[in-house]
Design an enzyme around this catalytic site. Structure first.
Site, PDB file in Angstrom:
ATOM      1  N   GLU A   7       1.316  -1.245   0.227  1.00 32.26           N
ATOM      2  CA  GLU A   7       0.071  -0.061  -0.421  1.00 32.26           C
ATOM      3  C   GLU A   7       0.467   1.579  -0.182  1.00 32.26           C
ATOM      4  O   GLU A   7       0.767   2.290   0.469  1.00 32.26           O
ATOM      5  CB  GLU A   7      -0.987   0.312   1.165  1.00 32.26           C
ATOM      6  CG  GLU A   7      -1.963  -0.899   1.647  1.00 32.26           C
ATOM      7  CD  GLU A   7      -3.116  -1.005   2.383  1.00 32.26           C
ATOM      8  OE1 GLU A   7      -3.810  -0.258   2.712  1.00 32.26           O
ATOM      9  OE2 GLU A   7      -3.296  -2.308   2.917  1.00 32.26           O
ATOM     10  N   ILE A  49       5.060   1.652  -7.170  1.00 28.80           N
ATOM     11  CA  ILE A  49       5.458   0.274  -7.955  1.00 28.80           C
ATOM     12  C   ILE A  49       5.335   1.196  -8.708  1.00 28.80           C
ATOM     13  O   ILE A  49       4.636   1.431  -9.202  1.00 28.80           O
ATOM     14  CB  ILE A  49       4.146  -0.146  -7.666  1.00 28.80           C
ATOM     15  CG1 ILE A  49       4.175  -1.244  -6.266  1.00 28.80           C
ATOM     16  CG2 ILE A  49       4.770  -2.110  -8.863  1.00 28.80           C
ATOM     17  CD1 ILE A  49       3.408  -2.236  -5.556  1.00 28.80           C
ATOM     18  N   LEU A  60       6.540   0.882   1.129  1.00 24.38           N
ATOM     19  CA  LEU A  60       7.827   0.886   1.467  1.00 24.38           C
ATOM     20  C   LEU A  60       8.667   1.276   0.044  1.00 24.38           C
ATOM     21  O   LEU A  60      10.214   1.484  -0.149  1.00 24.38           O
ATOM     22  CB  LEU A  60       8.225  -0.635   1.423  1.00 24.38           C
ATOM     23  CG  LEU A  60       7.623  -1.685   2.101  1.00 24.38           C
ATOM     24  CD1 LEU A  60       7.579  -2.848   2.390  1.00 24.38           C
ATOM     25  CD2 LEU A  60       7.970  -1.256   3.868  1.00 24.38           C
ATOM     26  N   GLY A  61       7.536   1.423  -0.339  1.00 26.77           N
ATOM     27  CA  GLY A  61       8.306   2.216  -1.963  1.00 26.77           C
ATOM     28  C   GLY A  61       6.855   2.694  -3.072  1.00 26.77           C
ATOM     29  O   GLY A  61       5.649   2.252  -3.024  1.00 26.77           O
ATOM     30  N   TYR A  78     -18.088 -11.303   1.872  1.00 29.54           N
ATOM     31  CA  TYR A  78     -17.624 -10.113   1.682  1.00 29.54           C
ATOM     32  C   TYR A  78     -19.458  -9.220   2.556  1.00 29.54           C
ATOM     33  O   TYR A  78     -20.587  -9.349   2.052  1.00 29.54           O
ATOM     34  CB  TYR A  78     -18.343  -9.350   0.385  1.00 29.54           C
ATOM     35  CG  TYR A  78     -18.587  -7.810  -0.232  1.00 29.54           C
ATOM     36  CD1 TYR A  78     -18.622  -7.682  -0.223  1.00 29.54           C
ATOM     37  CD2 TYR A  78     -16.941  -8.159  -1.180  1.00 29.54           C
ATOM     38  CE1 TYR A  78     -18.953  -5.656  -0.580  1.00 29.54           C
ATOM     39  CE2 TYR A  78     -17.069  -6.523  -1.393  1.00 29.54           C
ATOM     40  CZ  TYR A  78     -17.578  -5.633  -1.035  1.00 29.54           C
ATOM     41  OH  TYR A  78     -17.959  -4.029  -1.321  1.00 29.54           O
TER      42      TYR A  78
END
Length: 479
Positions: free
Chosen positions: A213, A219, A216-217, A394
């Site tokens: 999400e 994409i 961390l970096g 759900y």
């Protein structure tokens, strides 16, 4: 770090040097629009006239190299970065709760390559889901994801939150389709995971970034498995007297190792909220089945699955209602029938093994309809992503007339989520199956993981020591 005056102007100048003057947006209306996603609490807060924490700028890179430059600048200034695709998330993952900048990836929307021999797509992550699917369908191919958010979500969003599409029961979630990713780290370094996810070359970096999400970096490029468009799609609608019968039928289909593309089991409340919105006059518990592929094989598997349903008390309603569901499957998620403020609603969905799933359903339904009876709360559920070992639920809670005061509504919403989520955790389920954690559920991550969460936190601190990547999400906080 908070910048103002000439410090802020210098930061802005450097960003403009990196991506171009026109791609650093300062317009307040745009900053406000992109400061939140589809998370109910942020919309309620905005509608009540409360102040939002706006980003200083919206930055729109057009390539990986530009993204790298932006990350180096933000890392130097220690400015929070919130990566954003289509903003379709419902967990506050794209909300700018600590300011900083929004890194809007929607300019990065190119198909780079289609390997038609290996059926592999290489694309930038800002490409719109519907645009991509239409492009692939013209070539007789599909990215068999098909989420309800396909019209507004992006390829990167699929991966960042481990999304599920309507055909995940056969084709897998986004995390099963992704083969490799290119990631820009917080300090601007550009890395690639191995070109294949299946290897014996040590721990896999790929799944570290899938589901992260944006913490961390960033994409920026992905390689995804494609599938050929099926020769045939076959549908069935089955009616059950009880949700127990439907769950047992679904379980037996899956442990028999049949390969349905879709099993979707609706309880009476979800039938009312979802199926009836498409114009179908139904009441009760219903299962949609879809098998696809070669016609002869799909027919055989459908026959086996229908027999299993009949043996568990199901009534075969034929193909027409099932096909109607497919043709109208997105209706319940779009205006004017989709849930929206001022209705209070939340989706504490989860996934667990077959021995636990019915208990999770019963306990959450009882919680919502009894504990929150004073609010006339309603609970609905469908079971839509099935595995060889279990299924996901759900489910949603609804309050038609929530408190007028913003802080009271905020508290009620969080309390209902906390109580529901703890039922999940107490019964062998998890916090979320495919909508993500964001900051909606981040504060419960330690309860879910226990001491293991410290390992995740240690990884975060090594990769993002200045904590500039989407701070406050996934329970990571800010330091």
């Amino acid at each position: 770090m908070k910048l103002d005056n000439y410090g802020l102007e210098m930061f802005r100048f450097e960003l403009e040097e990196a991506v171009g003057l026109e791609n650093v947006i300062t317009v307040e209306e745009t900053r406000e629009e992109l400061s939140i996603d589809q998370y109910w609490l942020t919309h309620m807060w905005k509608e009540k006239g409360k102040d939002l924490t706006l980003p200083s700028f919206i930055v729109r890179p057009g390539a990986t190299e530009e993204t790298s430059k932006v990350m180096r600048i933000c890392n130097t200034y220690k400015i929070p970065v919130v990566p954003r695709g289509g903003g379709s998330g419902t967990a506050g993952g794209a909300a700018t709760i600590h300011g900083g900048i929004v890194l809007d990836l929607t300019r990065m929307d190119k198909v780079i390559d289609i390997d038609e021999k290996s059926l592999i797509l290489t694309a930038q992550t800002g490409i719109n889901g519907r645009v991509l699917e239409d492009y692939l369908n013209e070539k007789g191919l599909m990215l068999a994801h098909y989420p309800s958010s396909v019209d507004i979500s992006t390829l990167g969003g699929y991966i960042a939150a481990r999304g599920s599409g309507v055909m995940s029961t056969k084709y897998g979630k986004a995390e099963d389709m992704v083969l490799s990713v290119e990631v820009v780290l917080p300090d601007g370094r550009i890395i690639d995971t191995l070109t294949t996810p299946n290897h014996a070359c040590g721990p896999g970096l790929l799944q570290l970034f899938v589901g992260s999400e944006g913490t961390l970096g960033v994409i920026t490029k992905v390689r995804m498995r494609l599938d050929p468009l099926p020769e045939s799609r076959m549908f069935r609608m089955i009616q059950f007297s009880t949700i127990h019968e439907g769950l047992e039928a679904g379980r037996e289909i899956m442990i028999s190792r049949l390969k349905p593309a879709v099993i979707r089991l609706y309880d009476p409340g979800s039938t009312e909220k979802s199926l009836k919105t498409t114009g179908v006059d139904l009441d009760g518990n219903y299962m949609v089945l879809m098998f696809d592929g070669y016609k002869e094989l799909a027919e055989i598997e459908m026959k086996k699955a229908v027999n299993i349903c009949l043996e568990n008390g199901g009534k075969d309603l034929g193909t027409e209602l099932g096909k109607h569901w497919w043709d109208t499957r997105y209706v319940a998620y779009k205006p004017p029938v989709h849930p929206a403020y001022p209705l209070l609603y939340g989706t504490p969905e989860t996934v667990t093994t077959y021995d636990n799933i019915e208990k999770v359903y019963i306990e959450k339904k009882k919680l919502i309809e009894e504990k929150y009876k004073q609010w006339n709360a309603k609970y609905t559920a469908h079971f839509s992503h099935w595995y060889s070992w279990g299924t996901m639920i759900y489910d949603r809670f609804y309050v038609e007339n929530p408190p007028e005061d913003a802080k009271e509504a905020f508290r009620l919403y969080n309390e209902m989520f906390a109580e529901s989520s703890r039922i999940n955790l107490e019964n062998g389920a998890i916090l979320n199956e495919h909508h993500g954690i964001g900051f909606k559920l981040g504060w419960l991550m330690h309860e879910q993981y226990g001491d293991s969460f410290d390992v995740l936190l240690d990884i975060k601190k090594v990769i993002d020591p200045k904590c500039i990547m989407n701070p406050g999400k996934l329970g990571f906080g800010i330091w």
